[in-house]
Design a protein around this motif. Sequence first.
Motif, PDB file in Angstrom:
ATOM      1  N   THR A 101       0.858  -1.185   0.000  1.00 43.67           N
ATOM      2  CA  THR A 101       0.000   0.000   0.000  1.00 43.67           C
ATOM      3  C   THR A 101       0.902   1.245   0.000  1.00 43.67           C
ATOM      4  OG1 THR A 101      -0.095  -0.067   2.408  1.00 43.67           O
ATOM      5  CG2 THR A 101      -1.896  -1.154   1.228  1.00 43.67           C
ATOM      6  N   THR A 145      -2.165   1.439  -7.689  1.00 46.76           N
ATOM      7  CA  THR A 145      -2.836   2.282  -6.696  1.00 46.76           C
ATOM      8  C   THR A 145      -3.214   3.648  -7.251  1.00 46.76           C
ATOM      9  OG1 THR A 145      -1.656   1.233  -4.863  1.00 46.76           O
ATOM     10  CG2 THR A 145      -2.549   3.417  -4.437  1.00 46.76           C
ATOM     11  N   TRP A 148      -7.246   5.736  -0.627  1.00 50.92           N
ATOM     12  CA  TRP A 148      -6.722   5.116  -1.835  1.00 50.92           C
ATOM     13  C   TRP A 148      -7.481   3.847  -2.190  1.00 50.92           C
ATOM     14  CZ3 TRP A 148      -5.178   0.559   0.185  1.00 50.92           C
ATOM     15  CH2 TRP A 148      -4.637   0.559   1.475  1.00 50.92           C
ATOM     16  N   THR A 206       3.151   0.749  -5.975  1.00 48.44           N
ATOM     17  CA  THR A 206       2.899  -0.435  -5.154  1.00 48.44           C
ATOM     18  C   THR A 206       3.242  -1.734  -5.891  1.00 48.44           C
ATOM     19  OG1 THR A 206       0.564  -0.097  -5.731  1.00 48.44           O
ATOM     20  CG2 THR A 206       1.266   0.592  -3.539  1.00 48.44           C
ATOM     21  N   GLN A 231      -7.124   0.186  -4.822  1.00 50.25           N
ATOM     22  CA  GLN A 231      -6.127  -0.637  -5.513  1.00 50.25           C
ATOM     23  C   GLN A 231      -6.772  -1.670  -6.421  1.00 50.25           C
ATOM     24  OE1 GLN A 231      -3.786  -1.976  -2.010  1.00 50.25           O
ATOM     25  NE2 GLN A 231      -2.163  -0.732  -2.923  1.00 50.25           N
TER      26      GLN A 231
END
Length: 242
Positions: free
Chosen positions: A195, A216, A225, A207, A227
Amino acid sequence: MGRTLVIGDIHGALLALKQILKKANVTPDDTLIFLGDYVDGWSDSAAVISFLIALKTTNNCIFIRGNHDELCYIWLTEKTHSPDWIKHGGQATIDSYAQLSKEEINTHLQFYKNLINYHIDDYNRLFLHAGFTNLHGPHQEYFSKTFYWDRTLWETALAIDPKLKKTDINYPKRLVLFDEIYIGHTPVTRINETTPVQSTCVWNIDTGAAFKGPLTILDIDTKEWWQSDPAYQLYPNEIGRN
Ligand SMILES: [Mn+2]
């Protein structure tokens, strides 16, 4: 008012890019800042560039130059490359360009040419692929390649003693110039993270989508955030960059 979202190193993982834009609910009101390394790694390398070119018609986009983008541009324009580039994802890029017309490639060349080395916003936040070394800031940098190859900014940020104060004379000068610095380039998977990692004012958003990590997207105001799945799972029949 739209958000400002920053996106890490894509490395040809178009499926991952589409996932995060969806997960973050990106609308045309949002400004998107891409930190570079669009190509080299997964098989959609050229397709990522086509996608980004199209995305610029709906969103305010800032495209920063990564070292892999420059290597690809050199290959496209000079037809030369190093054996190292092939090993570090270049082969996937070469293969992906075999499917493009000359016209499409010309649009891509324009895209690569228009990439910028760094961006500073109205809130004194710096965005760049890798780093800078000049103590007075990026505008004083001597070698432009530093912007997309440097790892010392990140290593410096990571190595800082938490007890050191910004006002101490031995506090690294580069880390007091900006309120926040957003970088990619050195995957946080190298320090066993998947992360975004913040150290001092530096935020590393890479990432590791080129390897075993996800891609990300991060809202720079709220620090929320989203992902993708780990990119290698989206390209199960490929080896990527390992
Ligand atoms: Mn890079």
